[in-house]
Design an enzyme around this catalytic site. Sequence first.
Site, PDB file in Angstrom:
ATOM      1  N   CYS A   2      54.566 -18.104  28.695  1.00 45.51           N
ATOM      2  CA  CYS A   2      53.405 -17.793  27.863  1.00 45.51           C
ATOM      3  C   CYS A   2      52.613 -19.046  27.503  1.00 45.51           C
ATOM      4  CB  CYS A   2      53.863 -17.134  26.577  1.00 45.51           C
ATOM      5  SG  CYS A   2      54.744 -15.612  26.870  1.00 45.51           S
ATOM      6  N   ARG A  27      52.075 -22.400  34.612  1.00 48.18           N
ATOM      7  CA  ARG A  27      53.313 -22.143  33.879  1.00 48.18           C
ATOM      8  C   ARG A  27      53.944 -20.811  34.259  1.00 48.18           C
ATOM      9  NH1 ARG A  27      53.147 -25.021  28.729  1.00 48.18           N
ATOM     10  NH2 ARG A  27      54.301 -23.329  27.775  1.00 48.18           N
ATOM     11  N   TRP A  74      54.124 -13.971  29.787  1.00 50.17           N
ATOM     12  CA  TRP A  74      55.230 -13.832  30.731  1.00 50.17           C
ATOM     13  C   TRP A  74      56.199 -12.865  30.043  1.00 50.17           C
ATOM     14  CZ3 TRP A  74      60.533 -15.038  30.867  1.00 50.17           C
ATOM     15  CH2 TRP A  74      61.101 -15.148  32.141  1.00 50.17           C
ATOM     16  N   ASN A 100      53.572 -17.263  21.343  1.00 52.03           N
ATOM     17  CA  ASN A 100      54.617 -17.711  22.266  1.00 52.03           C
ATOM     18  C   ASN A 100      55.920 -17.742  21.486  1.00 52.03           C
ATOM     19  OD1 ASN A 100      52.595 -18.265  24.044  1.00 52.03           O
ATOM     20  ND2 ASN A 100      52.915 -20.484  24.108  1.00 52.03           N
ATOM     21  N   GLY A 101      57.019 -17.381  22.132  1.00 51.19           N
ATOM     22  CA  GLY A 101      58.308 -17.437  21.449  1.00 51.19           C
ATOM     23  C   GLY A 101      58.915 -16.051  21.340  1.00 51.19           C
ATOM     24  N   GLU A 483      71.445 -27.755  44.007  1.00 49.77           N
ATOM     25  CA  GLU A 483      69.985 -27.807  44.027  1.00 49.77           C
ATOM     26  C   GLU A 483      69.429 -27.125  45.289  1.00 49.77           C
ATOM     27  OE1 GLU A 483      67.796 -28.273  41.982  1.00 49.77           O
ATOM     28  OE2 GLU A 483      65.986 -28.807  43.065  1.00 49.77           O
ATOM     29  N   LYS A 487      66.935 -23.867  45.306  1.00 47.04           N
ATOM     30  CA  LYS A 487      65.627 -23.789  45.986  1.00 47.04           C
ATOM     31  C   LYS A 487      65.557 -22.510  46.806  1.00 47.04           C
ATOM     32  CE  LYS A 487      64.689 -26.261  43.983  1.00 47.04           C
ATOM     33  NZ  LYS A 487      63.964 -26.819  42.888  1.00 47.04           N
ATOM     34  N   GLU A 490      65.452 -19.239  44.610  1.00 44.04           N
ATOM     35  CA  GLU A 490      64.284 -18.971  43.766  1.00 44.04           C
ATOM     36  C   GLU A 490      63.026 -18.624  44.557  1.00 44.04           C
ATOM     37  OE1 GLU A 490      62.847 -22.029  40.996  1.00 44.04           O
ATOM     38  OE2 GLU A 490      63.574 -23.566  42.354  1.00 44.04           O
ATOM     39  N   HIS A 506      90.263 -22.368  47.653  1.00 41.27           N
ATOM     40  CA  HIS A 506      90.854 -21.807  46.423  1.00 41.27           C
ATOM     41  C   HIS A 506      90.245 -20.450  46.076  1.00 41.27           C
ATOM     42  CE1 HIS A 506      93.114 -25.445  45.809  1.00 41.27           C
ATOM     43  NE2 HIS A 506      92.011 -26.153  45.991  1.00 41.27           N
ATOM     44  N   LYS A 605      57.029 -21.705  35.356  1.00 39.01           N
ATOM     45  CA  LYS A 605      57.181 -23.154  35.500  1.00 39.01           C
ATOM     46  C   LYS A 605      57.808 -23.778  34.258  1.00 39.01           C
ATOM     47  CE  LYS A 605      56.698 -27.061  37.630  1.00 39.01           C
ATOM     48  NZ  LYS A 605      57.791 -27.315  38.593  1.00 39.01           N
TER      49      LYS A 605
HETATM   50  C1  AGP Z   1      63.573 -25.476  39.581  1.00 42.22           C
HETATM   51  O1  AGP Z   1      62.993 -25.289  40.796  1.00 42.22           O
HETATM   52  C2  AGP Z   1      63.205 -24.634  38.481  1.00 42.22           C
HETATM   53  N1  AGP Z   1      62.108 -23.869  38.637  1.00 42.22           N
HETATM   54  C3  AGP Z   1      63.922 -24.756  37.176  1.00 42.22           C
HETATM   55  O2  AGP Z   1      65.288 -24.730  37.413  1.00 42.22           O
HETATM   56  C4  AGP Z   1      63.577 -25.982  36.295  1.00 42.22           C
HETATM   57  O3  AGP Z   1      64.079 -27.137  36.869  1.00 42.22           O
HETATM   58  C5  AGP Z   1      64.155 -25.758  34.891  1.00 42.22           C
HETATM   59  O4  AGP Z   1      63.553 -24.635  34.328  1.00 42.22           O
HETATM   60  C6  AGP Z   1      64.005 -26.944  33.995  1.00 42.22           C
HETATM   61  O5  AGP Z   1      62.672 -27.304  33.852  1.00 42.22           O
HETATM   62  P1  AGP Z   1      62.275 -28.704  33.238  1.00 42.22           P
HETATM   63  O6  AGP Z   1      62.727 -29.755  34.198  1.00 42.22           O
HETATM   64  O7  AGP Z   1      60.784 -28.649  33.115  1.00 42.22           O
HETATM   65  O8  AGP Z   1      62.966 -28.824  31.923  1.00 42.22           O
END
Ligand code: AGP
Length: 610
Positions: A2, A27, A74, A100-101, A483, A487, A490, A506, A605
């Site tokens: 948001c 965002r 959002w 927001n929140g 990581e 990627k 997501e 295991h 974002k």
């Molecule tokens: C990664 O591709 C993400 N979209 C997500 O995990 C992101 O890294 C996370 O939300 C943390 O964001 P920040 O680094 O802005 O705190």
Amino acid sequence: MCGIFAYIGPRDSAQVCIDGLKHLEYRGYDSAGLAGILEGKIHSCKEIGKIHSLESTWLQNPHPLKLAIAHTRWATHGKPSRENAHPHLDATHSVAVVHNGIIENHQALRHMLRELGVNFYSDTDSEVIAQLIQHSYEGDLLAAVQKALTYLKGFWAIAVIHKDHPDQIVAAARENPIAIAYSLERQEVFVSSDANALHAPDLDVLFLRNDEIALVMAHRVDIYGDNSLPVTRHAEKLLLENETASKNGFDHFMLKEIFEQPQAIQQAMHNRFIEDFGTAEFEAFPLAPSELQAIKRILILGCGTSWHAGCIAASLFEDIARIPTQAEIASEFRYKNPIISEETLVVAISQSGETLDTIAAVREVRAKGAKVLSICNVRNSTLVRESDACLFLRAGPEISVCSTKAFTSQLTVLALFGLLMARLRHMDKTTGQAFLAEFHDLPDKVAKVLRQQEQIQRLAKKYSQFEHFFFLGRHYMYAACLEGALKLKEISYLNAIGYPAGEMKHGPIALVNPLLATVALCGNARTYEKILSNLMEIKARNGPILALAPEGCQEITSIADDVLWLPPICDELAAIPYAAASQLFAYYIARERGTEIDQPRNLAKSVTVE
Ligand code: AGP
């Protein structure tokens, strides 16, 4: 997530707000809306989907508003719909609110207001704020907001207008940022949840602190504390990131940002070496060498990609600086009762500096007396304001939801900080200089990976037929696998799990079959032989394997179905080129599968909710 934008001043307020919302688009959001006052009446307009839909609907029937509040939503409470989009109006259409929140006690408040005969029109928690303000209103908007907020549990950034106060916006914040930027000369004020959306020149800016309320008029801004008493706050000059968000000819921001990495890494290192002493230094760094030497433990906090960078840094700090370090997921950490000694340094990592879980964890450790060093990309962010010191990534705006260049810049800055800490302890000058030489080669090595774009695209085409993936690695490569898997999931919506290769036997090896692909990151020399054995176990169970391995390590060719060769690099920095390769692999798989790459479903974002 948001975003709030509001404006009061001589210009066309609705258009200023629509333009402001466009700067918040990155965002992530699913609907947008605006409201303003004209001739004693609130006019509002909301649309599902993109801001240009809102703009074209508004322009079919525009009103010359002198003041407006606007929002990108959002969805959290209630699906994306016009009814659930902000601004929310009270039942009498006197008050409009953007929020927001999250209001945690919204059910109880709804119930209370319903008993009093108030009707609700949306599923959102935010609507209760509008209804409560009107319920508390006795002719003074500021007083009504102050009273209404006393009922709320949760956290918020809000901007409020009332039809009988066409010259006022009231803004308030708890645990969510609100920036108020103004020009007394032009008699205009902007309010935004993200200072980087404020693209007007020469503005003075104030940031609301927890539980503060501001009465905003075109010619003045008054701030009140939680005791309702006025607060004196000195404005700062707004320092804007001067890069504009353009794809520069790339199909997606993600691809552009992947290809910016050699330059971003160069920027992250620029003027941060002291060659003669084999160490690193950071501009305007407030922690003295003696303070850094006194640190006995490091605690790293972050979420998502930033946490992955933290995991790699934790190994590196222990390896080269011999400082016990733990990396914690901020959203989990904030509910622990951590032991923070005076000798603990907290390193908070966040690209945006607005991730609520990370900020909340930082507040928690600072309340316990810890010093916080943040590693951040966004200068005007909440995290930066709330840290004792900050090392900036200098990566330039990262627009794609999928974090790429921020990750490799984080790793670069963290490794340089590790070098500084190591040189302040046991690392000798020659070893420091040898490590610096590895940094010098880094941008070229990443560029070399990116030049294999076509081969990576071919591999992605082949592997895009799989629905399930393991990313396996050891030591530094394990977090690089977390990581790589993140990627892929997501942006391609495939099931991808990052796992330590040695742990497969295991339990998880039970999942291995010809329909599950393994991507093996073999960039760790210290554990190279070990991962070969782990991959043999996958091969023995007919699991297809794509290995990313250092040039010259031929043994892997007899085990893996496909190999992508990467330039040899020291273990401590290897995650950087391996991340670049994994990013491109995920990108091209997503392209094969036709997903929305820069704005993947359900994601935002900046994650500004718990
Ligand atoms: C990664 O591709 C993400 N979209 C997500 O995990 C992101 O890294 C996370 O939300 C943390 O964001 P920040 O680094 O802005 O705190």
